[in-house]
Design a protein around this motif. Structure first.
Motif, PDB file in Angstrom:
ATOM      1  N   THR A  40       0.840  -1.198   0.000  1.00 46.27           N
ATOM      2  CA  THR A  40       0.000   0.000   0.000  1.00 46.27           C
ATOM      3  C   THR A  40       0.874   1.247   0.000  1.00 46.27           C
ATOM      4  O   THR A  40       1.989   1.242   0.520  1.00 46.27           O
ATOM      5  N   SER A  41       0.334   2.298  -0.593  1.00 47.75           N
ATOM      6  CA  SER A  41       0.988   3.605  -0.620  1.00 47.75           C
ATOM      7  C   SER A  41      -0.083   4.665  -0.464  1.00 47.75           C
ATOM      8  O   SER A  41      -1.211   4.479  -0.935  1.00 47.75           O
ATOM      9  N   PHE A  70       8.197   1.828  -1.495  1.00 44.87           N
ATOM     10  CA  PHE A  70       8.851   0.573  -1.839  1.00 44.87           C
ATOM     11  C   PHE A  70       9.065  -0.267  -0.587  1.00 44.87           C
ATOM     12  O   PHE A  70       9.213   0.262   0.517  1.00 44.87           O
ATOM     13  N   ALA A  71       9.118  -1.563  -0.777  1.00 43.22           N
ATOM     14  CA  ALA A  71       9.344  -2.500   0.326  1.00 43.22           C
ATOM     15  C   ALA A  71      10.848  -2.623   0.550  1.00 43.22           C
ATOM     16  O   ALA A  71      11.468  -3.622   0.200  1.00 43.22           O
ATOM     17  N   ALA A 117      10.432   6.004  -0.545  1.00 45.29           N
ATOM     18  CA  ALA A 117       9.298   6.319  -1.423  1.00 45.29           C
ATOM     19  C   ALA A 117       9.653   7.445  -2.378  1.00 45.29           C
ATOM     20  O   ALA A 117      10.628   8.181  -2.180  1.00 45.29           O
ATOM     21  N   VAL A 118       8.836   7.568  -3.400  1.00 42.10           N
ATOM     22  CA  VAL A 118       8.806   8.761  -4.238  1.00 42.10           C
ATOM     23  C   VAL A 118       7.410   9.336  -4.068  1.00 42.10           C
ATOM     24  O   VAL A 118       6.436   8.595  -3.957  1.00 42.10           O
TER      25      VAL A 118
END
Length: 124
Positions: free
Chosen positions: A34-35, A42-43, A50-51
């Motif tokens: 999830t984001s 990212f995992a 993240a971006v």
């Protein structure tokens, strides 16, 4: 109250999907399940990466001389030499050949939207 260290890292980019594809294609990162809206997490371990869309009032493209100037973001990789060859073949701009450092084999490259990132193989 004392801080314990970095807990989450994110690059602010105008196009999170394009930046996410760069990290997936060239570095082999995998998205977390999830984001939040406007971001791709990212995992990664031990610190999530993240971006994300820029925060209000932030324009990474307006940073001089470039986004993230003055921040060193090192990304652990299995084989810095192999990654350098793969990035070069794919047309990604690298700033130097892999070299040994006190922290392992490393080289800087230009990531999404002009961020300078350093890939390194951890020293044994």
């Amino acid at each position: 109250m004392t801080a314990t260290g970095p807990d989450f890292l994110a690059l602010q980019v105008h196009d999170p999907e394009a930046a996410a594809r760069f990290f997936e294609m060239h570095l082999g990162l995998h998205r977390a399940p999830t984001s939040p809206p406007g971001a791709v997490v990212f995992a990664t371990e031990p610190i999530p990466f993240a971006v994300r869309e820029p925060l209000p009032g932030i324009d990474p493209a307006a940073a001089s001389p470039g986004p993230g100037h003055g921040i060193a973001l090192w990304i652990a990789v299995e084989d810095a030499d192999a990654l350098h060859a793969r990035l070069t073949e794919a047309g990604v701009r690298t700033l130097q050949e892999p070299t040994d450092s006190p922290f392992g084999r490393m080289f800087p490259f230009i990531g999404p939207e002009g961020y300078v990132l350093t890939a390194h193989t951890t020293a044994d």
